[in-house]
Enzyme design. Sequence first.
Site, PDB file in Angstrom:
ATOM      1  N   GLU A  39      -1.899  -4.780  -4.115  1.00  0.00           N
ATOM      2  CA  GLU A  39      -1.708  -5.687  -2.981  1.00  0.00           C
ATOM      3  C   GLU A  39      -1.744  -4.881  -1.689  1.00  0.00           C
ATOM      4  O   GLU A  39      -1.073  -3.848  -1.567  1.00  0.00           O
ATOM      5  CB  GLU A  39      -0.378  -6.425  -3.101  1.00  0.00           C
ATOM      6  CG  GLU A  39      -0.057  -7.352  -1.937  1.00  0.00           C
ATOM      7  CD  GLU A  39       1.289  -8.048  -2.082  1.00  0.00           C
ATOM      8  OE1 GLU A  39       1.944  -8.304  -1.056  1.00  0.00           O
ATOM      9  OE2 GLU A  39       1.685  -8.354  -3.228  1.00  0.00           O
ATOM     10  N   GLU A  66       2.818  -8.183   8.123  1.00  0.00           N
ATOM     11  CA  GLU A  66       3.904  -9.108   7.823  1.00  0.00           C
ATOM     12  C   GLU A  66       4.879  -9.093   8.993  1.00  0.00           C
ATOM     13  O   GLU A  66       5.076  -8.061   9.651  1.00  0.00           O
ATOM     14  CB  GLU A  66       4.620  -8.733   6.526  1.00  0.00           C
ATOM     15  CG  GLU A  66       3.783  -8.943   5.277  1.00  0.00           C
ATOM     16  CD  GLU A  66       4.563  -8.650   4.003  1.00  0.00           C
ATOM     17  OE1 GLU A  66       4.984  -9.600   3.329  1.00  0.00           O
ATOM     18  OE2 GLU A  66       4.743  -7.460   3.699  1.00  0.00           O
TER      19      GLU A  66
END
Length: 698
Positions: A585, A590
């Site tokens: 990932e 974020e």
Amino acid sequence: MKKFKYLVVALFAILMSCDGDDIDIPESVLPTNLMVTSINVGDGTVNFTASATNANYYHFDFGDGSSALNNEGVASKTYDMIGDNTYTVKVTAGSSQGKTTSETIDITVSVAFTDPVTVGFLTNEDSKTWFLAASQPGHLGLGPAREGIDGDWWYPKWFSASAFEKCGTEDSDCLCDDELTFSVDANGSISYTLDNKGQTYFNVGHKAVVGGAEDIDFCYDFDTSGVKSVVLSEVAGNVPEDQTTGIQMNFSDDGFMGYYVGSSTYEILFISDTELYVRTYDTENADLAWYHKFTSAAVVDGGDEESLETIYTNLVWSDEFDVDGAPDAANWTYDLGAGGWGNGEAQEYTNKADNVIVEDGVLKITARGSGAVGGAVHYYDDVTLVASGGETSSIEDFEGDAPVFTDFGGVSTAVIDNPDASGLNTSGTVGESTKNSGAEVWGGSFFDITTPLDLATYSSMEIKTWSPATGAVVRLKIENQANADEFFEVDASTSVAEAWETLTFDLSTAPAFNYDRVVLFFDFGVSPSGDAAYTSARIKSENLFEFTYGRVEIRAKLPSAGGTWPALWALGANFDEVGWPATGEIDIMEHVGNNNNTISSALHYPGNSGGNAIVGTTSVETAISEFHNYTVEWTPDSIKFVVDGELVHNSLVNNATTPFNSDFFLIMNVAMGGTLGGAIDSEFTEDTMEVDYVRVYQ
């Protein structure tokens, strides 16, 4: 027998009657003047030379059980016992008639421990510079020494995973500037240089070395110039094999690895091309072990020190979001539904225009609150053990510090003011379990307890509950944190609606395990329907655009409300085959509304996933009010994260062992709450992430 005897006598007589000048009878010769010399040429190798008068052969007994025999009197022996060892070497010179003479000498041989694999990783077979892995959990850790008070193995307590835990404050930021260079010469000798830019981070217990006045760890001006030598040796002591390489580094002249605790010996717990993880012991406190994690890639925080020099300039795929309406179906598909997505999130993902739409030249992903609680809400209180004679023991009453809840399957749990302080329960605070619309039928939560349940004394557990309906199944599961196979489950059902009652769970038949976790499932077996409390969207390019290597650039403006968790990321395209984290990932960006304008990027893969992911953070002062470019440069050799063209997190030296060498697809979403999003603002109604474009270059 007699005939044979007479024959021998006759032959002897014939020989004796011959002329002595015609027969050459050899004399029995003894070798003399035996001399033995030895030369220690290093690396455990000793060369021996022996000479003697009248010697035809030489036998060497090297004193370690091995030997050699030759006619030249020259032998070479390489000893392999680590350390300084003395051997008694015996050399025997012999003649052809079997006469021998011997000499012994004592030699002392020094053999340094070496491991070519470790040396290769440490120095890259020539010279290599390491940096503190300040963006990773455990970059500086503290734990007890090798043996616990009962001989058990103790694990370290990690400092924060944030790069700014040590790199963002004046008293410790000098630690993050250090460059540690290891080199190896043609003879295999390792040298070491620490470039600490003139400052050393000192443990408070060693402040006297620099005449320090601070009673905390602090950065002091301290000269560490000069080259040190490094000798590898085997680790001695009570060290589990799976927790160490069995190798330690011993630095000369008080050399150390950045953080000063007086030690010059570092045990290697793990080493690879990209990571070095070591442990050392405080010379002022033998009970303390310090843990350091290093990386071969420099981590640059702050966004203004290094510009990205991309190798990818050919635009191969993009979405400029210049056509109003639903996102382009040729580029994007949707994840739909609730259930928390493994992170305890509260939203349900939809493909409705209220949650995802292209308008005014931008993609808008909007998280919305319905204004009402979605799903089913249960309250509970006074978790209590009960003995057959009526004696009780309180496990949790929610009146003090709230326990740490772990939610799963679309459930969210919190401690709140008692919404119905009447009847059986007039206490001030209670636990609230919300099973969101669309949650998994097995959704629930758990909290851990410090003292295991005493089921030898108590045979049942009582829990006060408040349910919106009768007949709701409440499942209690007690577990052993250390062994997931050790658990016991029992059900009870609610008998009243919208009122407090006491449910009793029979534990008398529970196996005798160490139960230190309490798990509760309300409405077990049911997935609530109806409007969700929060809705949002998650779009992805899976099966539409997938790629290996390249530069991904996404220009976005982020939501700011408490509980929002927007993300721009990529997931391995083989996810459905190998699962997570094996698929890999790449989190390009974020952000959480509870910590506005702090941007993080991360890599998840086996050994570095979840809370142990490789994470970097940086401050972007206008992330919630202006558009910024969030970029990842992904090559066969490295993965770098960039904001507005400036390198902020140089996180990984890529190689064949990572999952970052095959196709990935892109994902964009706004989650609500969960493990990273945190508490949702009670006044939340809606907030939006806007994306101007997505571009991929190769």
